[in-house]
Structure formats: C-alpha cells, structure tokens
Design a protein around this motif. Structure first.
Motif, short mmCIF file in Angstrom:
data_model
loop_
_atom_site.label_atom_id
_atom_site.label_comp_id
_atom_site.label_asym_id
_atom_site.label_seq_id
_atom_site.Cartn_x
_atom_site.Cartn_y
_atom_site.Cartn_z
N GLU A 20 0.82 -1.22 0.00
CA GLU A 20 0.00 0.00 0.00
C GLU A 20 0.84 1.26 0.00
O GLU A 20 0.67 2.14 -0.84
CB GLU A 20 -0.91 0.04 1.23
N HIS A 40 2.45 1.32 -4.33
CA HIS A 40 1.62 2.19 -5.17
C HIS A 40 2.33 3.49 -5.53
O HIS A 40 1.99 4.14 -6.51
CB HIS A 40 0.28 2.48 -4.50
N PHE A 88 -5.74 0.35 2.19
CA PHE A 88 -5.86 1.27 1.05
C PHE A 88 -5.00 2.50 1.31
O PHE A 88 -4.55 2.74 2.43
CB PHE A 88 -7.31 1.66 0.80
N THR A 89 -4.75 3.25 0.26
CA THR A 89 -3.95 4.46 0.39
C THR A 89 -4.42 5.49 -0.61
O THR A 89 -5.08 5.16 -1.59
CB THR A 89 -2.46 4.14 0.18
N PHE A 135 -2.39 6.35 4.68
CA PHE A 135 -2.72 4.96 4.38
C PHE A 135 -3.50 4.38 5.54
O PHE A 135 -3.46 4.91 6.66
CB PHE A 135 -1.46 4.13 4.11
N VAL A 184 -4.16 0.47 7.00
CA VAL A 184 -4.02 -0.98 6.90
C VAL A 184 -5.00 -1.57 7.91
O VAL A 184 -5.06 -1.13 9.05
CB VAL A 184 -2.57 -1.42 7.19
N CYS A 204 -5.35 -6.62 -6.38
CA CYS A 204 -5.17 -5.20 -6.09
C CYS A 204 -6.02 -4.41 -7.08
O CYS A 204 -5.99 -4.66 -8.28
CB CYS A 204 -3.70 -4.86 -6.25
#
Lengths: 593, 564
Positions: free
Chosen positions: B312, B316, B459-460, B470, B472, B519
């Motif tokens: 994440e 990304h 998610f971020t 972010f 987690v 993803c």
C-alpha cells in the motif's frame, strides 16, 4: 366484445382442466421455512413498546435463467444462472396510515432505497434452517426501518392536513399452493441462436447483427400474515434478432424482430424464423438505397405489430394509477408529479370518466386468458404479486375511461386493488383493444387513400414496424431525464412505406414520428377487424418505485396487447436528423471473400 | 478420493493434445493478426493515420461456487471473451491518449457502449467482423481525442514532465499451449458447504462464506509492431470469510485465502477444516476481547502485515505513471538515487517469480498486457531508490517499459505491481524482535506495544487533493506488555503517512511471509503478491475502526426445529 368474452371462457376452461395435473406443495421445504418464520414473526416480533407489524409478507423468487447470444453463427454469450431472491414486506401502523407511501428527502429513506434494501439473496439449497435465517434477518432489518419510517411519517403528517386515502387496501386472502408444473425448459437455445445469426453471414453490408435468446423460469413463493399463500411459475422465453448498418451517407439503419413465449413450442418453427430473419436482412439492404422524405403531415396506418408498439409505448403507460408518495418535503410531491409527467407521460387518473379514445374503441385488461389464436399471452396469471386474485378489468368502454389498474396501494378514486401488481408496481397483464366496427385490411387501405385524396396528398403512409420496443421507451425516458426533447425523443421507424393511390408501396428510410402523445389516440379514425398479439417488457413506472416504499418482487413484467391495425387521422413524420457517424473506412472483412 | 487421479489423466491428455496444436496455427491468433494488418493498412490511408494498433483478446472461463453456513448460495460457470484495443493517432511524442489536464474524469466512460460482443467460438469470420467494427469505432474516437489533446496542450501551462506519450518496445513472439482446466462443480459444492458449516454453530457469527474461484485466463495479444503473445494460465482461489458481532455492535471479520495455479495446489479438506476451526476460535475470542484505544507507540508488523503495509504505502508510489500525472503527489519523483528506506532494506518487483520458498506467487506473468517481456526490477537497493515500475508510458528519465503494464480486461493499461519482494540484509528471530519491541516500549515509557498479526487488506491515497494517508486494516492485533504478556484486542486500524512510516523501521525478523491478493486501481483488479519479513517499527498510530450502529436482531436466530 362478445367474441372476446366467449374466448376467455373457453381458454379458462382449458387452464382449469390442467390443474389436476399439479402436485400439492406440502413437501416444499422453502415454503415451510417461510411459513414457520412468518408465524414466529407475527406472534413474537416487537421492539419494546413500539408497534407490532400489522402486516407481513414473505416472498421468494427463484429465477432459473439462460441467456444466449450469437452473431454470424458463433456464440457470443451463453450464461445459465440460478438465483433465489427473498423479499420481506413489513407494515407497521394500520391500513389507514402505515410506513409505506412515504419518502424522506432528508435521509433518503423509503422509496427506491427501501426496495433495494429489502431484497436479499437466499440459499440455493432447500436448507430449511438457512432459509429461515435469511427471512429472520431480512424481517428484523425491515421491521426496524418500518418503525423509523412510520414515526418520521407521522411527524410529517402532523405538519399538514388531510391524508384521507388509506395506505393499504384490505383484500380477501388467496390460497393457491399447487406446485406449478415446471416449464418445458429452455430447449436448444444455442442451436437456435447460431442458426438464426448465421443468416447474416451472406450480407456483409449489414455491419452488426445479433441474436439474443433469454429463457427465464420465474418461480414465486409467497406467504403473508393475512393467510394468503401462493406458488406460481411464470416461464418466459424471449427471442430478439437485431441488425444495424449505415447507408452510404452515414444514416443509421436498424431493424429487429422480437418474439415472446412460454417455451420454444410457442415460437414459430426454426425454418419460419430463418425465413423471417432473411426477409429482415433483405429489407435492411433495400433500405440502404431507399429514398427518404422531408416531412409528412397526414393520415398514417399502423399495421401489424406497429399498432401494438405505439399503443404499449405511448398509451398503455397511463393506464395505471400510481400513488404520489408523501414526503417530509412538500416540494418533493409537487416536483414528483411534474417529473412523472415528464418521464413517459402522466397517469390518466385525472381523466376518469372522460373520453380518452374514440367511441368505437374499448380496452380490457384480462390476465385470465393464456392465449389468443395460438399465440401465448404473457400477462396470464391467477394471482398477482400482492397475493390478490387477478380479474378481468374493463378500463375503457366506448372511449370513456372507467378505471385504472391498481395494487394494494390505493389512490383517491380507486380504493381496491385490481390485482395488477406485477413486480415493482401496477402493470397491465393482457390488454385487449376491441372495436365494434373493424375493417378488413383492404377496406383500411381504401380508407387511408380516401383521406389522402381528400387532403390532396400524393401518398399515404403505412407503418408496419416501429422497432426498438421497451429499449426505445427506456432511451426516451433517459433522454427526457437529461432534459432533451424534440427529435431525440421521437420514434425512429424501422419499417415504413409510402402508399400511392394506385396501391403501390415504396419503402422509405430515415423517418421518425415527430410527436405522439396519449391524446393522439383520440384521432384514431378506423381500426382493423383482425387483431394481432404484440408482447413486450413493460418499463415500470418510476412512480411505483417511490410509492411502494416496501419490499418488491424483482420481476419485470411482459405485457401482451391484442390489438387491431389503427388508422390515425393526423400524424407528423420528419426526416431523421444527423449528425451521423462516418461510414467505416475499411469494408467488412466478409466482403472480400 | 480419486479426484487427483482424474485431474492428472485429464491434464495429461489435454497437454498432449494441446502440445500438438501449439505447433499448428491458433485460428484466433491468426484471425487477430489478419484483421489487425488489414485494418491498419486501410486506416493508414486515412488522415490522420494511426501509428500504432494492438488487440488483446482475453478469454476467461470461471467457475464460482459459494456457500454460507452450510448452504449453497451460488454456483455459476461463465465464459467471456473481451477485446481491448489500443489505437493511437499522432506520434510517440503526442498522441490521442495524452491525459487531458483538468478534464472530466469520465473520459473513457461508456467507450464500449454499442460495441459488439466478441464471438466465443473460434470462428475466424465472426471474429474478424467484430474486430473490424471495434477498430473503426475506436479510430473515429481517436481522431476526435487527438484534436481535443492538441487544444488542451495549447491552453494549459507547460507540463513539468516532458516525456512522450508512448515508448517503442521490442518485437516479441511468445506462445504457451492453452492450459488445461478442470473442476468438478458437484464435488466443490459439497466442499464449500462443509467448510462454511462450522460457523453456523455459533450465534456470535453473523456472516460466513466459503468460495472457490476456478478460472482460466487465455490472453492473446497482437500489435502493429509485429508482436504476438499467447499466454494461458489457470488460477484457483479458495476463500473463507466469517464475521462475528460483538455485543457493542462491532463487526469482526476474519479471512483465510488459499491460491494456487493448480487445483491440487490448494490444501486438502482436513487442513482447511483445521483452519476453519481456528477461525471460529479466534472469532469467539475477538468477540470477548477488549476494545483497543487510539494509540501511538512501537509495534511489530508480522510478515503478512508488513507485506500489505509495503504494497500500500510503498508499492503504489513507485508505479511509473504516478510520477507524471500532476494530480498525483509524486512522493518519490525527485528521490532517485537517494535513500528512501533504512539501508538494510532492499525491494524488488519480479513478475517472473513463480514461487517464493514453498508459496506460489500470484503476481507471476511472462509478458505484460502491452506485449512486453516481464523482468525483475530492482527498485530499492540497500535503502536507495533506483527505479520505477514502467508500462509503455514513459516518464522523465525512464523512457521505456520494464514489463509492468497491466490491466484487468476492459481497462486501460497502467504500470502496476506484480510480486513485490522486501528483503532485509540483517534479521533477527521473532523472539528477538519481540524482545526489541519491549525495549522500545520501556524506553518510550509506554504501557504496551502492539503486534499486528493478521490483516485483511488496506488502502492508500496517492493524489494531491487529499492527504497521502494509508490505512491498513488489521484483523488480529495483540497488546504486548513489558512483562512479555500478549493480549488479543479488537477495533483498531493502523494509519499513517508514508515518509514518516518508512523512517521508523528499526529491524526485521527472519519470518518471511507472502500476501497473495488482488489489487484494485486505475486499470482494474490484478493479482499481486507482496512478501516481507516481520518488521519492528518504532512508532505507529492506530485509530478506532468504524462500527455498525445496528442493534442486534430482536428475535433470537430461528431454532433448527421442525426439520424433518
């Protein structure tokens, strides 16, 4: 009229004789799980000092569906699916004022949001425990929501006067627990789709074509707290053949064939269908080089399916009474009626007792008749989706509007259900348009030409197919929502001819019906003597989505019209306006071979 | 259980049959090549002419079977064939795909509306006609887009990144045999019923599902440079999920996923049932666990948690196109050859890696979705940033693809992660890492530290308009007290911002774990893996999880009475 009625009796008799073949449904695990959980909810469900539900309805729709598409002899889609959806309808309050027919603009509660939240998936297995579990959870969620809705609605009602129409009508319970005879099954849909789509292989000038077949066996189980229960099977087979191309000047040309039935045996034979598709392909090729016309104002004859298409798209949508939901924001109700009028014409509710058709026409909704001259009627059912017994309803008698189709959500002038809830709201079943002075096809054409001469026109217009069906209605609705009007919302016609005084017919392309409203149907001056059956999916009135406010079936109804050819005194046709996309730069890969 | 035998026989038979056909022409690939060349030559005569055209045709056959609380809820078999077309007018420097700055986000919305479905049969005629239709359609649109792009470039400020819109790539010719695919739906319907049944015995557990996804994806790619690639690979995933609800309304999910490229690579029934029993026990323990409070302090991220953490917050941000798009925060754009991680950490992305230790890696592929050969890319070497993940969209200083252009069928390709591997040059045992954590706890004068043992994902945000935070989402978290005691807690998410988080990594253990998952980003859902040792972080932050406000059901669950 008399002819139709006799026929009803006859067909009903045949249905009756089928009944002994059905098996009792006492061993139906899903129904037993539903009824046991319903009984527990009725006797025990109550949150602290709040209202108990006064009405509960459980429904399970089991949908076995096979969708097959093919193009140029090759499958493009083959998708069987099996789903079980459950719906729970919880009403708190009483028949006069309950949690339904209410939409909160503040919390977006009720209405469509309510419907979506009230449908959930059920196990595919006849697992008694898990089916009960799903109903238990759905009931709990719907009951809590109903309590909140009702208190919000009561608060809104305190701010205003008058709500004299009850929210829910009282109806006699129905028991119809015969296990339905399962349909004949889908049959060889892939073979049919491949065979019909291969016809276009020899016409590379037709750019895209597709054959789509859907078989859907829709089995509904229903039980409510008033003691109604029913088990109903409604298989639907829909065959659609579509083809599109462009003329050299870019004008899009499209045509389609749609056939509905209960099973493959209701369809024409494969050879007959191949021939029909071949004729359609030939007509499209002819249309590419056909002439067009700028404008036409004068008499137009709608023959065959065309009358049914116009009637079900432009007129039949007004034959239901849809209740305006109340809201915590009174501006919404004002806006709602305007919006409904915009989206596909308002209801005829204000025209009750008034003339809406010429005096020689009558319209009846008859769900009790299952076929007409060998053609399946798709609206046939013994019980509607509210668990109300269906019946024959005379809607228009000698041009005068007598009543409208309703569900158990009554409107001012119509306090009882007509047994017309189909899916999300009221919908017609089988509409019969009858006349006391039908003309033969020859006489109709003579009448058209007589009027043409009277008007000093060079030719008259015969429309044999409008095309597009429910998809066109949907696109029109979308266009209206987007605020478009004029040419964009008109009907592009796929099969239209100039009829010259010498009887010669000339195919015309790129023509649209400029404006057609329910009022246009008052100008029908003559009809044919031999009605045909036209069936199509019925685009549900948006209004029903809001007003229901409680659980619904996910069924999309198919309505059949038994309707004669119609001659209109005055219809405006215009030439299709571009811009049209450029024709392709490369020729079709099939053309080189 | 003669299932494995059955598979073996079928796969043998299939591979020998297909081994033969691999020598012969693939009728679909031939039709694609034929129509691509014909259309491209014809369109070349038009103005403006296209300079590049590619077709990617993805065949997907999927069996999905789901059960909940012991009852089947879905069993479907689907077959799709989807076409992706990349048609470019203009030139490598500026073409129709150039991003419109401050334009509508719905540019490609509805692109497929009205386009024909691809034939599922290997029928060259029907396929050629469908390809022709789509190509004509896309050409018309590309010409319009190019006009729009040219105007947009004129009216906006000069772009910071002046790299072109497309890069050249080598001509490839790669062909795998069509992979065998076999799954007995009846057997798996019975299995998922059995796997989901134990959850039904506990009223605390409100949702459960066991699902098998069996898929075979065959991708055929041809382009106007002359490349042709045919890849075919099956993929099997068994997922078990269950959610318990605590008395305060908090929903507590747990997930267990097994993935393999072979059906017999999934664990046996006994192993799955053992995991299910363990899930049930953990769920029941979670329901009774105390609710954790917002907290900052030292923490250990297990290998699985660290993998998601890196995917994440790091992975990304090294995807190439994000360094170019001026809506993106571009965290690392100017940091090439600078230290971005502690010097004992190295990171690489390797789509050619089929497994790590015993674990298969689902981010494996031999060629990417632009027909570029996959390769290992060293991203961070001993803490220093070296490279980005590249598709054929160049960025300043990185002019060509390194085989990371990926998409879910139906989306536009962008650079995506594959198998992200985090390595540490120095590592300690898990026990030692815990000891180091306790040291940190004492030094920071904290009552406890946290151990993030398992997570469900995260998610971020990478864009400039919102803070680059972010999240987690852990499912199993322990408090570790200075005396070494571990206590299960519930109700927190691990949050933070990337650069601070990286600077706080202190040590790694030797317990490397792999997180296989899918993803989702601009180019749809793609299978990826991330692997990492467990990490000790000197300071993390946790916040309260969102919590359902729903009151528990009024009536108790229906009793299993009256069942015959």
């Amino acid at each position: 009229m008399n002819v139709t009625l006799r026929r009803v009796a006859l067909v009903w008799g045949v249905l009756g004789s089928l009944l002994p073949l059905t098996a009792p449904a006492q061993d139906d695990v899903a129904m037993r799980a539903m009824q046991d959980e319903l009984a527990r909810s009725v006797s025990q469900l109550q949150l602290q000092q709040m209202d108990k539900p006064y009405f509960l309805a459980y429904r399970m729709d089991e949908i076995n569906e096979t969708t097959v598409s093919a193009s140029l002899g090759s499958l493009t889609l083959s998708q069987p699916s099996r789903t079980r959806l459950i719906g729970v309808e919880v009403r708190v309050g009483d028949y006069a004022i309950d949690n339904s027919n209410y939409i909160s603009m503040g919390s977006l509660r009720g209405g469509m949001a309510g419907i979506l939240s009230s449908i959930s998936q059920a196990p595919l297995d006849d697992n008694y425990q898990q089916i009960r579990r799903q109903f238990w959870l759905a009931t709990d969620a719907q009951y809590k929501k109903a309590l909140e809705d009702l208190s919000a609605k009561r608060a809104a009602l305190n701010m205003r006067k008058g709500n004299e129409v009850p929210d829910f009508s009282k109806e006699s319970p129905v028991r119809d627990n015969e296990k339905p005879v399962s349909g004949a099954g889908p049959g060889d849909l892939e073979g049919l789709a491949r065979a019909l789509s291969a016809v276009f292989k020899s016409s590379p000038e037709i750019y895209t074509s597709s054959v789509d077949v859907v078989y859907r066996d829709f089995v509904t189980r229903y039980a409510n707290s008033e003691g109604s229960t029913f088990l109903r099977s409604q298989p639907i087979l829909k065959l659609q053949v579509t083809a599109q191309t462009q003329a050299n000047d870019g004008l899009p040309i499209a045509d389609s064939i749609e056939v509905f039935g209960r099973s493959m045996t209701d369809l024409p034979t494969r050879d007959q269908l191949v021939a029909q598709v071949g004729e359609m392909a030939a007509r499209i090729l002819k249309l590419r080089s056909a002439s067009s016309m700028e404008r036409y104002n004068g008499p137009v004859l709608f023959e065959g399916a065309a009358a049914g298409e116009m009637f079900s798209q432009e007129f039949a949508t007004g034959l239901m009474a849809v209740r305006t939901p109340m809201s915590d924001d009174s501006r919404f109700e004002l806006f709602f009626n305007q919006m409904m009028a915009q989206l596909g014409g308002g209801s005829f509710v204000d025209k009750l007792g008034g003339r809406v058709l010429p005096e020689f026409l009558s319209v009846t909704d008859n769900p009790l008749q299952a076929e007409y001259q060998g053609h399946a009627l798709m609206g046939a059912a013994k019980v509607d989706d509210d668990g109300v017994k269906t019946r024959n309803t005379v809607l228009i008698e000698h041009g005068v509007l007598k009543t409208l189709l309703t569900t158990r959500a009554p409107v001012r002038a119509i306090p009882q259900s007509t047994g017309s809830r189909r899916g999300w709201g009221p919908a017609p079943s089988n509409l019969f348009v009858t006349s006391d002075k039908g003309l033969s096809p020859d006489e109709l054409r003579k009448e058209l030409l007589r009027r043409v001469k009277e008007r000093g026109l060079d030719y008259g217009i015969v429309v044999r197919r409008v095309g597009g069906g429910s998809a066109a209605s949907f696109m029109k609705m979308a266009a209206r929502m987007a605020g478009q009007s004029g040419a964009n919302t008109s009907n592009s016609i796929s099969e239209v001819y100039k009829l010259y005084p010498d009887g010669r017919e000339e195919l015309v392309r790129g023509v649209e019906i400029a404006e057609m409203t329910p009022a246009t149907f008052k100008d029908v001056v003559a009809v044919g003597a031999a009605p045909v059956v036209y069936s199509d999916e019925f685009v549900p009135r948006i209004g029903a989505l809001f007003s229901l406010g409680v659980s619904a079936s996910s069924n999309v109804p198919v309505v059949s019209c038994v309707i004669p050819a119609m001659l209109f005194e005055e219809v405006s046709l215009v030439k299709s306006q571009g811009p049209f996309p450029n024709p392709p730069i490369s020729p079709s890969p099939l053309a080189k071979q | 259980m003669n299932l494995p035998g059955k598979i073996l026989i079928i796969s043998l038979w299939l591979s020998s049959a297909l081994g033969l056909s691999a020598q012969q022409a693939d009728p679909v690939l031939s039709a694609m090549k034929g129509e691509l060349n014909r259309s491209f030559q014809n369109l070349k005569k038009a103005t403006p002419p296209p300079y590049f055209l590619s077709y990617q045709l993805t065949d997907n056959r999927a069996v999905v079977i789901t059960a909940s609380f012991g009852a089947l809820t879905g069993s479907t078999e689907g077959k799709t064939r989807l076409l992706d077309v990349d048609l470019r007018v203009g030139d490598y420097k500026l073409d129709n795909t150039h991003p419109i700055r401050e334009g509508s986000a719905f540019g490609a919305f509805g692109e497929r509306m009205g386009e024909p479905r691809m034939p599922l049969d290997d029928a060259p005629d029907a396929l050629s006609v469908a390809l022709w239709q789509v190509t004509e359609n896309r050409y018309r649109r590309a010409v319009e887009q190019l006009e729009h792009v040219k105007a947009n470039v004129q009216v906006k400020v000069e772009q910071e990144d002046r790299s072109g819109d497309f890069s050249a790539a080598g001509v490839e010719n790669y062909r795998e045999p069509i992979a065998p695919f076999f799954i007995d739906s009846k057997i798996w319907e019975e299995k998922v019923r059995k796997f989901s049944q134990p959850f039904a015995e506990h009223k605390e557990i409100i949702e459960s599902s066991a699902q098998i996804d069996a898929e075979i994806e065959t991708r055929r790619y041809v382009n106007s440079d002359g490349s042709q690639v045919l890849m075919s690979s099956p993929f099997y995933r068994l997922s078990i999920s269950a959610t318990a609800k605590a008395d305060d309304g908090m929903e507590l999910p747990l997930h267990q996923t097994y993935m393999s490229f072979r059906l017999d690579g999934l664990p046996g029934d006994a192993a799955v049932q053992k995991d299910v029993d363990r899930m049930v026990q953990t769920l029941l323990a979670l329901v009774r666990a105390p609710v954790a409070e917002p907290f900052t302090g030292p923490a250990i991220l297990s290998g699985r948690a660290s993998s998601v953490f890196f995917h994440e917050i790091f992975g990304h941000r090294i995807e190439g196109q994000r360094q170019k798009n001026e809506d993106e925060a571009q965290t690392f754009k100017k940091k090439v050859n600078q230290a971005v991680l502690p010097d004992f950490i190295s990171v690489y992305s390797d789509p050619t890696l089929h497994q790590l230790g015993e674990t298969e890696l689902v981010g494996y592929y031999p060629y990417d979705d632009e027909g570029v050969r996959a390769r290992r890319v060293m991203i961070v070497e001993r803490g220093v940033l070296k490279n980005f993940l590249m598709s054929r969209t160049p960025i300043e200083g990185f002019s060509s693809s390194n085989g990371h252009g990926r998409r879910q069928q139906g989306y536009k390709v962008v650079a995506r992660q594959s198998n992200l591997v985090v390595e540490s040059s120095k590592h300690v045992s898990r026990a030692e890492l815990k000891r180091m954590l306790i040291e940190q706890v004492k030094a920071a004068n904290k009552p406890y530290g946290l151990l993030f043992d398992d997570i469900e994902g995260g998610f971020t945000f990478t864009q400039r308009v919102i803070p680059n935070a972010f999240n987690v989402r852990p499912t199993v978290v322990y408090r570790i007290y200075p005396d070494g005691r571990e206590e299960l807690v519930r109700g927190v998410d691990l949050i933070g911002t990337p650069l601070i988080a990286f600077s706080k990594i202190l040590a790694a253990d030797d317990d490397v774990a792999v997180f296989n998952g899918v993803c989702g980003a601009e180019s749809g859902w793609v299978p990826v893996s991330a692997s990492s040792p467990g990490l000790l972080i000197s300071q993390i932050e946790v916040q309260r999880k969102e919590k359902s406000q729903e009151r528990a059901p009024i009536l108790p669950p229906p009793a299993a009475v009256r069942e015959k």
